[in-house]
Write a protein that holds these residues in place. Structure first.
Motif, PDB file in Angstrom:
ATOM      1  N   LEU A  44       0.836  -1.209   0.000  1.00 18.03           N
ATOM      2  CA  LEU A  44       0.000   0.000   0.000  1.00 18.03           C
ATOM      3  C   LEU A  44       0.865   1.251   0.000  1.00 18.03           C
ATOM      4  N   HIS A  45       1.893   1.261   0.823  1.00 18.47           N
ATOM      5  CA  HIS A  45       2.787   2.416   0.905  1.00 18.47           C
ATOM      6  C   HIS A  45       3.421   2.699  -0.450  1.00 18.47           C
ATOM      7  N   GLN A  46       3.840   1.649  -1.137  1.00 21.97           N
ATOM      8  CA  GLN A  46       4.427   1.813  -2.468  1.00 21.97           C
ATOM      9  C   GLN A  46       3.398   2.352  -3.460  1.00 21.97           C
ATOM     10  N   ASP A  47       2.186   1.830  -3.397  1.00 22.12           N
ATOM     11  CA  ASP A  47       1.122   2.307  -4.283  1.00 22.12           C
ATOM     12  C   ASP A  47       0.800   3.776  -4.022  1.00 22.12           C
ATOM     13  N   SER A  67       4.908   3.009   6.141  1.00 20.21           N
ATOM     14  CA  SER A  67       4.335   1.665   6.023  1.00 20.21           C
ATOM     15  C   SER A  67       3.946   1.133   7.402  1.00 20.21           C
ATOM     16  N   ARG A  68       4.690   1.510   8.448  1.00 15.50           N
ATOM     17  CA  ARG A  68       4.339   1.096   9.817  1.00 15.50           C
ATOM     18  C   ARG A  68       3.026   1.754  10.254  1.00 15.50           C
ATOM     19  N   ASP A  69       2.834   3.040   9.929  1.00 11.67           N
ATOM     20  CA  ASP A  69       1.565   3.721  10.245  1.00 11.67           C
ATOM     21  C   ASP A  69       0.407   3.003   9.571  1.00 11.67           C
ATOM     22  N   ILE A  70       0.593   2.620   8.315  1.00  9.39           N
ATOM     23  CA  ILE A  70      -0.450   1.927   7.567  1.00  9.39           C
ATOM     24  C   ILE A  70      -0.744   0.579   8.216  1.00  9.39           C
TER      25      ILE A  70
END
Length: 77
Positions: A44-47, A67-70
């Motif tokens: 998701l972070h990459q997207d 990415s950790r927050d997500i």
């Protein structure tokens, strides 16, 4: 107190947006369902970094998340 409510509202909006993105991703990649949350968060972070078809408002809502927050937001939905 008002600031706390605003932050809570933003977090809820982020959760809904991330949930929608996960739903879309799992339709396209069924095997993603079996991946750990940390892996899904990374994808998701990459997207999000690429734009991922998000509106400007949506991108602004999640652009600053790591990415950790997500991962944390996904685990609390």
């Amino acid at each position: 107190m008002l600031e706390e409510k605003r932050v809570d509202l933003e977090a809820e909006k982020q959760k809904r947006l991330l949930a929608r993105m996960v739903e879309t991703m799992t339709r396209e990649h069924a095997d993603l369902y079996y991946q750990p949350t940390s892996q899904i968060a990374l994808v998701l972070h990459q997207d999000i970094s690429k734009g991922a078809g998000l509106t400007l408002d949506e991108k602004g809502l999640v652009d600053k998340l790591s990415s950790r927050d997500i991962e944390v937001l996904l685990s609390h939905r």
